[in-house]
Design an enzyme around this catalytic site. Sequence first.
Site, mmCIF file in Angstrom:
data_model
loop_
_atom_site.group_PDB
_atom_site.id
_atom_site.type_symbol
_atom_site.label_atom_id
_atom_site.label_comp_id
_atom_site.label_asym_id
_atom_site.label_seq_id
_atom_site.Cartn_x
_atom_site.Cartn_y
_atom_site.Cartn_z
ATOM 1 N N HIS A 57 41.058 47.158 46.125
ATOM 2 C CA HIS A 57 40.702 48.177 45.119
ATOM 3 C C HIS A 57 40.274 49.428 45.893
ATOM 4 C CE1 HIS A 57 39.856 44.536 42.426
ATOM 5 N NE2 HIS A 57 41.006 45.078 42.058
ATOM 6 N N GLU A 76 31.990 40.001 46.993
ATOM 7 C CA GLU A 76 31.482 41.168 46.259
ATOM 8 C C GLU A 76 30.220 41.617 46.989
ATOM 9 O OE1 GLU A 76 33.057 42.686 43.945
ATOM 10 O OE2 GLU A 76 34.536 41.200 43.292
#
Length: 326
Positions: A56, A211
């Site tokens: 991303h 994450e």
Amino acid sequence: MLDSWLDWALDDHPPTQTSGSLSGGTYQLLAPGVMALTPAHIAPAAHACIFSAAIHGNETAPVEILGAWLAELESGHRTLNAPVLVILGNLPALKQQTRFVSTNLNRLFDRQMQAEGAEPDRARELMAIVDAFYARHSALPKLHYDLHTAIRESRYPRFVVEPFAATPTEDAQWQWLAGAGMQAVLHQHRPSATFSRYSKHYHGAQAFTFELGRVAAFGQNDLAPLAPMQRLLGELSEGKRPTAGDASALAFFRVECELMRESDDFRFFFADDVANFTRFEPGAPIAYDASTGETLVGETPWHVVFPNARVERGARAALLAVEVDR
Ligand SMILES: [Zn+2]
């Protein structure tokens, strides 16, 4: 090494020199954003390691810690003793500082994928590069850490998603994750075409989606909490046994269901900025969808992860997870 890797990735500058030496081995620039590090000597505890970031494009903290770790190798502070493939995934999105350009790259890592466009083409290129890397180092245990940051706050700012695949996660991984400052683990309940799942499913790699805190622009990331993660990358690249932490300190969750958005009239019964892993008690309303009605929590409390009411129709709006024993 670091400069030419970044120049090719970010400025479309094909390198004049695609390979060279570094402490303990050599580097080869294989494609824009993709570099293979090959050690002269492989340590007994070494894995064939893949470290990826910017799948991303707006998730910059992982790019910064990969850069910091590569600088340690380049300066000789660390010596390469394990093969490593380093990948920046979505380069057009990274340049534009957006999550993706036309579609979410992290849903495309499937050998049956037939889609067309820049992101599907990049997924095919990366799958082929991963296949060749693991084939070249087939004698070694395989590992893939795909590094991300989350869009929202989290009750556990640093956590991993364990992809769903037949390969069991080794106990040592939980200790390394705890040692690297991870706080929680989310077990996926079914296959999804993420990059880490690709390596786990097709190659039997130990693999996770990390994450690492919250999305921020380059230079605005608080990297101090990620120092233990950078250390883990460094130890793996040296073929060392990584620093172990207390795995019992990790909170474990299992996805119970995926909440899908089926109609235009869709909303959550909680605020847009609710933190990941926020807990909802049995019977609490979670969402309303004009075609499927209300979703209520069942008999066990649910923890909401990755909620996004603005996804397109037919896409996942949230994961609903339950807390479990390891
Ligand atoms: Zn991400």
